[in-house]
Design a protein around this motif. Structure first.
Motif, mmCIF file in Angstrom:
data_model
loop_
_atom_site.group_PDB
_atom_site.id
_atom_site.type_symbol
_atom_site.label_atom_id
_atom_site.label_comp_id
_atom_site.label_asym_id
_atom_site.label_seq_id
_atom_site.Cartn_x
_atom_site.Cartn_y
_atom_site.Cartn_z
ATOM 1 N N VAL A 28 12.400 -14.776 6.687
ATOM 2 C CA VAL A 28 12.989 -14.843 8.031
ATOM 3 C C VAL A 28 14.353 -15.529 7.959
ATOM 4 C CG1 VAL A 28 12.721 -15.824 10.340
ATOM 5 C CG2 VAL A 28 10.785 -14.706 9.234
ATOM 6 N N VAL A 29 14.434 -16.648 7.198
ATOM 7 C CA VAL A 29 15.709 -17.370 7.109
ATOM 8 C C VAL A 29 16.772 -16.472 6.475
ATOM 9 C CG1 VAL A 29 16.871 -19.297 5.954
ATOM 10 C CG2 VAL A 29 14.673 -19.663 7.102
ATOM 11 N N ILE A 30 16.414 -15.846 5.368
ATOM 12 C CA ILE A 30 17.375 -14.985 4.664
ATOM 13 C C ILE A 30 17.868 -13.859 5.575
ATOM 14 C CG2 ILE A 30 17.389 -13.145 2.933
ATOM 15 C CD1 ILE A 30 16.456 -14.984 0.932
ATOM 16 N N ARG A 31 16.926 -13.259 6.295
ATOM 17 C CA ARG A 31 17.332 -12.145 7.167
ATOM 18 C C ARG A 31 18.202 -12.641 8.322
ATOM 19 N NH1 ARG A 31 14.388 -7.014 6.642
ATOM 20 N NH2 ARG A 31 13.410 -7.201 4.614
ATOM 21 N N LEU A 32 17.837 -13.828 8.851
ATOM 22 C CA LEU A 32 18.640 -14.387 9.945
ATOM 23 C C LEU A 32 20.072 -14.623 9.482
ATOM 24 C CD1 LEU A 32 16.675 -17.093 11.943
ATOM 25 C CD2 LEU A 32 17.913 -15.109 12.802
ATOM 26 N N THR A 153 15.178 -10.411 13.666
ATOM 27 C CA THR A 153 16.397 -11.101 13.222
ATOM 28 C C THR A 153 17.637 -10.310 13.640
ATOM 29 O OG1 THR A 153 16.068 -10.060 11.075
ATOM 30 C CG2 THR A 153 15.351 -12.329 11.280
ATOM 31 N N ASN A 154 17.472 -9.001 13.707
ATOM 32 C CA ASN A 154 18.576 -8.146 14.148
ATOM 33 C C ASN A 154 19.031 -8.533 15.549
ATOM 34 O OD1 ASN A 154 20.162 -6.217 13.132
ATOM 35 N ND2 ASN A 154 18.852 -4.489 13.647
ATOM 36 N N GLY A 157 21.277 -11.391 15.378
ATOM 37 C CA GLY A 157 22.592 -10.979 14.875
ATOM 38 C C GLY A 157 23.396 -10.264 15.948
ATOM 39 N N VAL A 158 22.717 -9.380 16.708
ATOM 40 C CA VAL A 158 23.402 -8.637 17.778
ATOM 41 C C VAL A 158 23.892 -9.622 18.834
ATOM 42 C CG1 VAL A 158 23.022 -7.002 19.676
ATOM 43 C CG2 VAL A 158 22.175 -6.470 17.393
ATOM 44 N N ALA A 159 23.031 -10.614 19.170
ATOM 45 C CA ALA A 159 23.421 -11.606 20.185
ATOM 46 C C ALA A 159 24.660 -12.369 19.713
ATOM 47 C CB ALA A 159 22.259 -12.568 20.434
ATOM 48 N N GLU A 306 22.139 0.390 14.628
ATOM 49 C CA GLU A 306 21.659 1.592 13.922
ATOM 50 C C GLU A 306 20.484 1.122 13.067
ATOM 51 O OE1 GLU A 306 20.516 4.590 12.220
ATOM 52 O OE2 GLU A 306 22.065 4.978 13.696
ATOM 53 N N GLN A 307 19.268 1.244 13.638
ATOM 54 C CA GLN A 307 18.091 0.597 13.042
ATOM 55 C C GLN A 307 17.617 1.207 11.738
ATOM 56 O OE1 GLN A 307 14.629 -0.347 15.079
ATOM 57 N NE2 GLN A 307 15.625 -0.488 17.056
ATOM 58 N N GLY A 308 18.165 2.357 11.403
ATOM 59 C CA GLY A 308 17.694 3.020 10.187
ATOM 60 C C GLY A 308 16.228 3.389 10.334
ATOM 61 N N ASP A 309 15.458 3.052 9.328
ATOM 62 C CA ASP A 309 14.072 3.484 9.258
ATOM 63 C C ASP A 309 13.117 2.519 9.969
ATOM 64 O OD1 ASP A 309 12.480 5.514 8.283
ATOM 65 O OD2 ASP A 309 11.725 4.224 6.691
#
Ligand SMILES: Nc1ncnc2c1ncn2[C@@H]1O[C@H](COP(=O)(O)OP(=O)(O)OP(=O)(O)O)[C@@H](O)[C@H]1O
Length: 616
Positions: A28-32, A153-154, A157-159, A306-309
């Motif tokens: 979660v941290v890495i993705r954030l 996490t996306n 990032g968007v926010a 663009e969420q991909g898969d």
């Protein structure tokens, strides 16, 4: 988010948690951090541009060192999280999927009966729950859990990117966000359409695959050549393949033709936003630094949405979990043990097993196979069951082994004493069964025999004795590695055995079971592949060496069963004749007629099975 979506999201996050707390936290941290990198990059680039704009010749590059260093840190962190993401995600996915697959296997393997397993609905659910990673349209629960974390996490990032854009003008946020969301939705719909079509074609896909497998299998090679079917078979495989691919290709082309919508949704809002930002900067209302930050954050916003898969992964992984839930419900309902019959006193001779008014019909069948059948199996006796093809002999054996629950009547054990549930491990330790369609394991000869007693310590002297009784020794003598030889040509140093040789292996397996404690030996057509002399020898040894075990023998060769203590004839779902061979011949009923016809055929050298008409 609806309650259903929230529930699914929470389930997937719990699943991720089950991969390990530390691992989940790290992911979660890495993705954030990864999702915050675009906003951070926008900010540090803006700082750098601003500082460069203010620099004069006299200050030199030293004054830009701080924003340069900040830019370097962001680049480094971006690179580091990217490097860590894949191995950690892979580890979590493998842990989740490994545990999931084990649960599916355990659920299926622990079911004591096999009727649920034979239903086509169960097979469909197993295929879905297993979530084959090689199947283009399926995603595993592990992939779904990671996709859920990605989506979460996306959002952060968007926010962050929106905050940067809003610093310029708040209305730019909806201008970019709304078309980006619509575009993501459209792309997701296209993916679902593609997968839906692929799945609707799944039967064709399976048929084409099965066809290809059949074509290259050694078993079919003989027929293809002898009947001259090779060209026809290849063409049929080709047709199936084309029929499967054409609709997919057509849909693909339709999506490509509709690309202009997603293209406009991406470019128009960005162009408008960029024009406004550039114009306002030229007019001196905003700094170049601000313009740089907004332009890069705006572009990153589109990329992140663009969420991909992800959407497909969540949906398909959840399907696998749902299929598992349904399987669980099916198997749990099926494995509820039937109530143990009350202990009863009988004045009849002692019995090991008593079938009382037993009825059984296969699921979906219109007619019962067994109906009101009464039969005792007495300790130590040799009981032969005879009957025409399809009379229900093998079905009776499967009920005895607890593979199906009777649909009516009872099976009592040990004179009605309270016994473990039929089909329980305790009961299965007491019987050794050789089925007509026994399994040829691609294992060593020794393993193929000792499988008859899983969990028991291997005893070489018992193994040798069982092999001697079943007449296996001459077969072993010809195996290159003796007991250690793998019984499959596909394995290194392995050999293929003939039908008769396999039958001896399986007989040894059953006798090994008897020598290690089984009290009931059940043999369904154990000598069908053996020549008459070998059959006689094997049978003789079997009788001498079975010790105290009772034997239930099914055989079409009445010359084999005539030596049984008791012969019963199964006809119309029940026992219609019972007695010794001599008693049944004296009765002059169906058994006597079958025996006479078979003796006549044997004299004429014919192997034709006896039909119902002849027996009446
Ligand atoms: N798994 C199954 N599902 C549905 N029907 C089945 C299944 N197995 C057997 N049957 C049906 O039950 C009936 C009895 O079959 P069973 O195999 O018990 O007969 P059998 O007396 O052993 O025959 P054979 O002498 O040919 O081996 C047959 O009509 C068969 O088609």
């Amino acid at each position: 988010m609806s309650g259903h979506h929230l529930g699914s999201a929470l389930r997937l996050l719990r699943l991720l948690w089950s991969a390990g707390r530390g691992l989940t936290a790290a992911i979660v941290v890495i993705r954030l951090v990864d999702k915050l990198i675009p906003a951070a990059t926008a900010v540090v680039v803006a700082l750098l541009v601003e500082r460069v704009g203010l620099l004069s010749n006299a200050q030199g590059i030293g004054a830009a060192l701080l924003p340069l260093a900040a830019f370097g840190v962001v680049l480094f962190v971006g690179h580091a999280v990217e490097a860590g993401m894949e191995p950690l995600s892979y580890l979590a996915q493998q842990r989740i999927d490994g545990a999931h697959r084990t649960s599916v296997l355990r659920l299926v393997a622990d079911s004591p009966t096999i009727d649920v397993l034979e239903r086509s609905e169960t097979q469909r659910l197993i295929r879905l729950a297993e979530a084959d990673p090689d199947d283009f349209s399926q995603r595993t629960p592990g992939q779904a859990a990671l996709a859920q974390a990605e989506q979460l996490t996306n959002a952060v990032g968007v926010a962050a990117a929106c905050l940067v854009v809003a610093r310029f003008a708040w209305w730019l946020v909806p201008l970019l966000l709304i078309p980006a969301l619509i575009r993501a939705r459209l792309r997701h719909r296209q993916r679902l359409e593609w997968i839906g079509l692929w799945r609707s074609n799944l039967d064709g896909l399976l048929r084409a695959d099965r066809w290809s497998d059949t074509l290259v299998s050694a078993g079919v090679a003989k027929d293809l050549r002898v009947f001259g079917l090779s060209e026809w078979a290849v063409r049929r495989g080709e047709d199936l393949h084309t029929a499967r691919c054409e609709p997919l290709f057509a849909l693909w082309m339709r999506h490509i033709r509709g690309q202009w919508r997603t293209f406009l949704l991406a470019t128009l809002p960005l162009l408008v936003a960029f024009t406004v930002v550039v114009a306002s900067t030229v007019l001196g209302r905003h700094s170049i630094a601000m313009a740089t930050a907004v332009l890069s954050a705006g572009a990153a916003l589109f990329a992140m949405l663009e969420q991909g898969d992800n959407g497909v992964s969540r949906m398909s992984g959840l399907e696998a979990l749902k299929a598992y839930d349904e399987l669980h419900a099916l198997f749990t309902a099926a494995s509820r043990p039937a109530p143990t019959p009350p202990a009863t006193r009988y004045d009849s001779p002692p019995y090991l097993v008593r079938f009382r008014q037993l009825s059984f019909a296969y699921t979906g069948a219109t007619r019962p196979v067994l109906e009101g059948l009464d039969l005792d199996i007495r300790p130590g006796e040799l009981l032969a069951i005879v009957g025409l093809n399809g009379a229900g002999k093998s079905t009776l054996i499967k009920l005895l082994a607890g593979l199906y629950e009777p649909t009516g009547g009872q099976i009592l054990l040990d004179r009605g004493r309270a016994m473990p549930h039929l089909g329980s491990d305790e009961w299965r330790k007491r019987i050794a069964v050789v089925f007509q369609d026994f399994v040829k394991y691609e294992l060593s000869a020794a393993d193929n025999v000792t499988l008859g007693r899983p969990g028991a310590a291997r005893d070489a002297s018992v193994l040798r004795a069982a092999a001697r009784d079943a007449g296996l020794q001459p077969v072993l003598d010809r195996l290159p590695e003796g007991w250690r030889t793998p019984l499959a040509r596909s394995r290194t140093g392995g050999v293929d055995l003939s039908g008769g040789q396999w039958q001896k292996i399986v007989l040894t397996r059953a006798l090994y079971g008897v020598r290690t404690g089984a009290e009931l030996l059940v043999l369904d057509e154990p000598t069908a592949h053996l020549d008459v002399r070998t059959e006689f020898e094997v049978f003789q040894r079997l009788m001498e060496q079975r010790g105290k075990a009772a034997v239930v023998l099914i055989s079409h060769r009445l010359s084999t069963v005539r030596r049984a203590d008791r012969i019963v004839l199964l006809d119309g779902g029940r026992i219609t004749e019972a007695g010794t061979h001599d008693e049944l011949i004296a009765l002059d009923g169906t058994y006597a007629r079958l025996f006479a016809i078979q003796a006549e055929r044997f004299r004429n050298g014919s192997q034709e099975p006896i039909t119902e008409g002849e027996a009446r």
